[in-house]
Structure formats: structure tokens, C-alpha cells
Design a protein around this motif. Structure first.
Motif, short mmCIF file in Angstrom:
data_model
loop_
_atom_site.label_atom_id
_atom_site.label_comp_id
_atom_site.label_asym_id
_atom_site.label_seq_id
_atom_site.Cartn_x
_atom_site.Cartn_y
_atom_site.Cartn_z
N ASN A 55 -1.29 4.06 5.76
CA ASN A 55 -0.77 3.53 7.88
C ASN A 55 0.15 2.50 7.60
O ASN A 55 0.44 2.53 8.63
CB ASN A 55 -2.10 3.41 8.16
CG ASN A 55 -3.48 4.53 8.09
OD1 ASN A 55 -3.29 5.02 8.83
ND2 ASN A 55 -4.66 3.47 8.24
N LEU A 56 0.49 2.33 6.95
CA LEU A 56 1.58 0.47 6.72
C LEU A 56 2.94 1.11 6.69
O LEU A 56 3.53 1.01 7.12
CB LEU A 56 1.47 -0.20 6.43
CG LEU A 56 0.07 -1.81 6.76
CD1 LEU A 56 -0.25 -2.63 5.70
CD2 LEU A 56 0.07 -1.89 8.58
N CYS A 57 2.71 2.27 5.84
CA CYS A 57 4.24 2.32 4.47
C CYS A 57 3.58 3.84 3.98
O CYS A 57 2.73 4.09 3.79
CB CYS A 57 4.30 1.72 3.31
SG CYS A 57 5.87 1.90 2.88
N ASP A 58 4.89 4.48 3.71
CA ASP A 58 4.76 5.99 3.56
C ASP A 58 5.30 6.79 1.63
O ASP A 58 5.32 6.97 2.08
CB ASP A 58 5.73 7.10 4.85
CG ASP A 58 6.86 6.43 5.13
OD1 ASP A 58 7.25 6.08 4.18
OD2 ASP A 58 7.72 7.42 6.14
N ASN A 59 5.41 5.10 1.45
CA ASN A 59 5.20 4.68 0.15
C ASN A 59 4.47 4.48 -0.57
O ASN A 59 4.50 3.13 -0.72
CB ASN A 59 6.60 5.30 0.26
CG ASN A 59 7.22 5.39 -1.36
OD1 ASN A 59 6.62 5.26 -2.67
ND2 ASN A 59 8.84 5.02 -1.22
N VAL A 60 2.85 5.01 -0.71
CA VAL A 60 2.99 3.98 -1.62
C VAL A 60 1.79 4.78 -2.96
O VAL A 60 2.12 5.57 -2.96
CB VAL A 60 1.32 4.01 -0.77
CG1 VAL A 60 0.07 3.24 -1.19
CG2 VAL A 60 0.76 3.49 0.70
N GLN A 61 1.81 3.41 -3.77
CA GLN A 61 1.66 3.23 -5.31
C GLN A 61 0.66 2.89 -5.53
O GLN A 61 0.15 1.77 -4.96
CB GLN A 61 3.06 2.67 -6.15
CG GLN A 61 2.40 2.92 -7.76
CD GLN A 61 3.66 2.50 -8.51
OE1 GLN A 61 4.86 2.96 -8.38
NE2 GLN A 61 3.46 1.59 -9.53
N TRP A 62 -0.27 3.53 -6.16
CA TRP A 62 -1.85 3.28 -6.49
C TRP A 62 -1.60 3.31 -8.09
O TRP A 62 -1.34 3.67 -9.44
CB TRP A 62 -2.34 3.88 -5.68
CG TRP A 62 -4.06 3.24 -6.31
CD1 TRP A 62 -4.83 2.15 -5.55
CD2 TRP A 62 -4.76 3.52 -7.16
NE1 TRP A 62 -6.28 2.09 -6.54
CE2 TRP A 62 -5.91 2.69 -7.35
CE3 TRP A 62 -5.45 4.89 -8.02
CZ2 TRP A 62 -7.56 3.02 -8.29
CZ3 TRP A 62 -6.22 5.12 -9.12
CH2 TRP A 62 -7.38 4.32 -8.71
N SER A 63 -2.02 1.45 -8.88
CA SER A 63 -2.72 1.63 -10.30
C SER A 63 -4.01 1.31 -10.08
O SER A 63 -4.34 1.03 -9.68
CB SER A 63 -2.00 0.45 -10.57
OG SER A 63 -0.01 1.18 -10.45
N PRO A 64 -4.85 2.15 -11.62
CA PRO A 64 -5.76 1.79 -11.89
C PRO A 64 -6.22 0.87 -12.90
O PRO A 64 -5.55 1.42 -14.33
CB PRO A 64 -6.27 3.22 -11.96
CG PRO A 64 -5.50 3.95 -12.65
CD PRO A 64 -4.53 3.64 -11.60
N MET A 65 -5.28 -0.35 -12.63
CA MET A 65 -5.51 -0.76 -13.72
C MET A 65 -6.21 -0.93 -15.22
O MET A 65 -7.30 -0.48 -14.70
CB MET A 65 -5.63 -2.92 -13.81
CG MET A 65 -5.33 -3.53 -14.99
SD MET A 65 -4.70 -5.36 -13.65
CE MET A 65 -6.76 -6.09 -13.40
N ASP A 66 -5.82 -1.21 -16.43
CA ASP A 66 -6.37 -0.71 -17.02
C ASP A 66 -6.71 0.65 -17.62
O ASP A 66 -8.41 0.63 -17.93
CB ASP A 66 -7.60 -2.27 -17.65
CG ASP A 66 -8.46 -2.04 -18.93
OD1 ASP A 66 -7.63 -2.28 -20.08
OD2 ASP A 66 -9.44 -2.30 -19.40
N ALA A 67 -6.29 1.14 -17.26
CA ALA A 67 -6.69 3.01 -16.84
C ALA A 67 -7.09 3.44 -18.58
O ALA A 67 -7.22 4.66 -18.38
CB ALA A 67 -5.42 3.93 -16.60
#
Ligand code: KIV
Ligand code: ZN
Length: 520
Positions: free
Chosen positions: A137-149
């Protein structure tokens, strides 16, 4: 097929996290000026995304990310945030100044990491949905990481990646947080996610590897072969514990072995040496001599057979040309008769563009060095330039004069004059050896009882008894860390200057909480 691959199937985005994961190396903290200079160079050399820091972590990080965001020309500027609204808001406040901002939010998804916030699988899935949606909602470029994937159950990993995509993530990063995976497994994991997760073709998959088992570069390249189109890496492989994937290694591997890995990056490889030197100087972590691509010996040939082969055809023992990574072709030696024009040309070949004023200052220092040292090699000039860069800002203390007496009959003594805020101050001190006596003299003139010397390292820049020594010093005081560097043909003088350089930086950090820290 990823979204990126629809646009350009072979293009691999380079995401540099030297200023975030790299700075998390114990003792590698950098000043604002150093971070700005590194970010400027990364932007210029074609790095696609710069992770500039972790804005909620400290005021310093926030300031650095905001300023880098304001100054960036081309690169996407990214900040890191935990899966909490407060973190994400703070991150947005910092990156929003960029022309191309990105929020990177993460949470540990493996069983070990889920146990820390005491969330079960459903609760964590809900948290991911809420926080990624909030970021989007804030930014149209969002990266998501599942740490210890790489230690997360596959079914659960597919489930949470799908949730993040549905919530609006545009890049899904798959971290091998503890450097546990191996190339075949790294490829299989990315391949599995791309195949199984609905919506996978709408996002870019990224690979983020650590080097605990020395496989970070191989794991990142394997992930690319399986469909990842963003590599997360750091200059010199700086980073937590054994470090991250080294930027220069993946970029050069993709260039040199394009025949079997038909991908390309946007990085100008001729700036790699410059970036390596800059990060080494700022972090106080020297590059190991045999480091791939940017090590001092990466293009040196010692054995007779190798030298003979090189003279006949350089391809016999070189798979890349020194100039491809920014090493000047010739090692033309400079000396006291070399003029300003020759110095400018030489420095340009080494990757340093100087304005007239800066050239005037550097020329004075070059002449002083050439008076003491018959031949001034490329390495000497690089040391001179890096010291110049690391000592330019915020120098309240300078070394004016030093005389030491050492030898078999102790105690060794040092007579030191420092210029402190423009005032000369002198002292006589003793110690267990000339360096110890010198450091004791600095401590007597500028007391800093809480600071501990964490690292003292000396390297010869070139061969010979008249070689310059580069000295690295690291001081730690109540969680603040400052690294100093200097170079001189006199090792003790270089040590004094490196110590004072670190002390100057420590005072800048202290002054953020106590403005007149010098007298404290
Ligand atoms: O190694 C890691 O998991 C990280 C994440 C924060 C992306 O650095
Ligand atoms: Zn990491």
C-alpha cells in the motif's frame, strides 16, 4: 518463466547488499560519507538495486538510507524491514525519496525461526499477508524474503510464497541464511517454487546466499540456471559470518562463462577493482591476496612455466583480462620525476577521476612518497588514494610528528605530537614495542579508556624493504565500531595514522549522542 524473463530472458538483476548485509559483518561498520561514496559508485557501475540499510535499526542507518535514496540516479534503492508495521513505515520514510524506491520485508519461516516469535504456521501466514499488503500500500515495488528458506518445509514455503505474491510482493527472495545449501539443491528449490506456486510467473525470484561452506557463488549461479533473475551479493563477499555471495565473482562468472551460462548483467566490470578497494578501505576488511577476481594475486604469475606461457599468449593462464576488471594494463612505475599530468593519467587508468584541487593535494603526497621510495607502483598509488578518501572527512586529530626509539633494550619510547582541533599537543610515552608506545602516546593525548583495540593489521603494499605498509586498526567502544587505515613507508607512522583515523571516526559516531565527546 518469471516476469523478468518475459521482458529479457537472459538479464540477471544485481542486488547489492554491501551496505546492509555487508555492514552486518562484525566490525565492518562504515561512516555516512563512506556509504554515500560506495552507493554512488554502485549506481554508476550499473548495479540494479542497492540495499542501503535497515532504517529502523538506528538513526545512522535511517539517515544513510534516506540520503542514498535522495542521491541515487539510476538504481532502485531498497531498505530492509522486519514483518512489523513500524519497521515497514520507517523503511518507507527513508526510501520514499528515491526515484525508484523498494521496501524489502522478511520473516524467518523455518521451524527454528517460527519458534522465536512463537507463531504457528497459520499465524505466520497471516502476519505475512498483513505486512506485505501494508508494504504494497505504501510502495509499488516490494520484495519479500522467507528467512532461512533453505531449511523451511517445502509445502509451507510454497504456501507462504503464494501468500506474499497475492499480497502484492513483486520480488520473492529465497535466502540461504546460514549457507547450508549446495548448488544442485539451490537450483531444485527455485525450480520447485517456480513450478508449484501460482502466480510465480508474475514476480522475479531472487537468490541470497551465504558462504559458510564456501558455496555462495556456486549456489547463486545454480539458482539463476533454475530461473532466478536477481542475485543478492556484496562487494568482496563482505557479510555476516563467512560473508555473502561476492558481486565480482557472479558478475565475472556470468561474463566469462557466457558459453554455458547465457545470462548477462548491467554491471560495468571495469569498475570492479575500484569497488573492491573502496569497500575494503571503508570496512577495514582487507581483501585476501588469493581472492577470486579482485585479490592482489588474481592476475599475478609466479612460476617460470606460467610466466613463460603468459609471455607467449596470455590466454594460457588467464581466463579474463586484468583490464576487464579495472586493473590497468601496464604497471608503469612512477617516480620522483613524474609530473602532474602523468599522475593524472595513471590515476585515471586506476579508476580515479580527480578534480584540479584534489589532484594538487594528491600530487604533493605523491611527491613526498616518491622522495622516500624510489619506485612508486600502482599499488602504492591505490593505497595513497584510499587513505586520502578515508581520512578526508571529520579529521579533528592529525599526526604532526612522531619519533620512536626501539631495539633490544626496552622500554621502547614514542614522542608524539598531535594536532587536536588545530592545537599542537605533545607527549612522551613508553610501551612494549614501538607500536604499543605510539598507541599509548595517542591515548595519553586523547584519553578514550572505554575504547578497545579490536584489530591491528599490517600489510606490505609491494615487495622490498622500502615498501609502503598499509595498516588497518579497528576500535570498539560501547557498541560503536570504527575502522581506520593508513599507509606509509614507515610502519610505525602508518600505525599511528591508522589509529588516529579510527579515533576520528569513533568521535564522529560518539558525537551523535554527546556533541563534545573529545573532552569526555
Ligand atoms: O540472510 C538472510 O536471510 C538475510 C535476509 C534478511 C534477507 O539477509
Ligand atoms: Zn543475508
Amino acid at each position: 518463466m518469471t516476469k523478468a524473463s518475459k521482458r529479457d530472458a537472459d538479464r540477471v538483476l544485481i542486488f547489492d547488499t554491501t551496505l546492509r548485509d555487508g555492514e552486518q559483518s562484525p566490525g565492518a561498520s562504515m561512516t555516512l560519507e563512506e556509504k554515500l561514496a560506495i552507493a554512488e559508485l554502485l549506481d554508476e557501475m550499473g548495479v540494479d538495486i542497492i540495499e542501503a540499510g535497515f532504517p529502523i535499526a538506528s538513526e545512522g542507518d535511517f539517515e544513510a538510507v534516506s540520503e542514498i535514496a535522495r542521491r541515487a540516479r539510476q538504481a532502485v534503492i531498497c531498505g530492509l524491514a522486519r514483518a512489523q508495521f513500524g519497521d515497514i513505515d520507517r523503511c518507507w520514510e527513508a526510501v520514499r525519496h528515491a526515484r525508484r524506491p523498494r521496501i524489502h520485508t522478511f520473516i524467518g519461516t523455518s521451524p527454528l525461526h517460527r519458534a522465536i516469535p512463537k507463531l504457528d504456521q497459520d499465524q505466520m501466514a497471516e502476519r505475512i499477508h498483513e505486512t506485505v499488503s501494508h508494504a504494497r500500500n505504501l510502495c509499488d515495488n516490494v520484495q519479500w524474503s522467507p528467512m532461512d528458506a533453505t531449511r523451511t518445509e517445502h509445502d509451507y514455503l510454497c504456501r507462504v510464497v503464494e501468500i506474499a505474491i497475492r499480497a502484492g510482493a513483486t520480488t520473492i527472495n529465497i535466502p540461504d541464511t546460514v549457507g547450508y545449501t549446495a548448488p544442485r539443491e539451490s537450483a531444485a528449490l527455485i525450480g520447485m517454487l517456480i513450478e508449484r506456486v501460482p502466480g510465480a510467473d508474475e514476480v522475479v525470484f531472487a537468490t541470497h546466499c551465504h558462504d559458510d561452506l564456501g558455496m555462495a557463488t556456486a549456489n547463486a549461479l545454480a539458482a539463476v540456471e533454475a530461473g532466478a533473475r536477481q542475485i543478492e551479493c556484496t562487494v568482496n563477499g563482505l557479510g555476516e559470518r563467512a560473508g555473502n555471495t561476492a558481486l565480482e565473482e557472479v558478475v565475472m562468472a556470468l561474463k566469462v562463462r557466457h558459453d554455458i551460462m547465457p545470462f548477462h548483467t548491467g554491471v560495468d566490470t571495469t569498475r570492479l577493482m575500484q569497488a573492491s578497494r573502496m569497500v575494503a578501505a571503508a570496512s577495514g576488511f582487507p581483501v585476501q591476496f588469493n581472492k577470486a577476481v579482485v585479490g592482489k594475486n588474481a592476475f599475478a604469475h609466479e612460476s617460470g612455466i606460467h610466466q613463460d606461457g603468459m609471455l607467449k599468449d596470455s590466454q594460457t593462464f588467464e581466463i579474463m583480462r586484468p583490464e576487464d576488471v579495472g586493473l590497468s594494463e601496464s604497471n608503469l612505475v612512477m617516480g620522483k620525476h613524474s609530473g602532474r599530468h602523468a599522475l593524472r593519467k595513471k590515476l585515471e587508468a586506476l579508476g580515479y577521476e580527480l578534480g584540479d584541487n584534489q589532484l594538487r593535494d594528491v600530487f604533493v603526497r605523491f611527491k613526498a612518497l616518491a622522495d622516500r621510495k624510489k619506485e612508486v607502483y600502482d599499488e602504492d598509488l591505490v593505497a595513497l588514494m584510499e587513505v586520502e578518501a578515508s581520512s578526508a572527512a571529520n579529521e579533528r586529530i592529525r599526526v604532526s610528528a612522531l619519533r620512536v626509539i626501539c631495539g633490544t633494550e626496552g622500554p621502547q619510547t614514542a614522542d608524539l605530537t598531535l594536532e587536536i582541533d588545530g592545537e599542537p599537543k605533545s607527549v612522551h610515552a613508553t610501551g612494549d614495542g614501538p607500536v604499543d608506545a605510539t598507541f599509548n602516546a595517542v591515548k595519553a593525548l586523547v584519553p578514550h579508556p572505554e575504547a578497545k583495540l579490536e584489530l591491528y593489521q599490517v600489510h606490505a603494499v609491494t615487495e622490498g624493504t622500502d615498501a609502503q605498509a598499509t595498516v588497518s586498526v579497528r576500535l570498539a567502544e560501547e557498541g560503536r565500531i570504527a575502522a581506520g587505515q593508513s599507509a606509509d613507508t614507515d610502519t610505525v607512522v602508518a600505525s599511528a595514522k591508522a589509529y588516529v583515523n579510527a579515533l576520528n571516526k569513533l568521535m564522529v559516531r560518539r558525537s551523535k549522542s554527546a556533541p563534545d565527546a573529545l573532552s569526555a
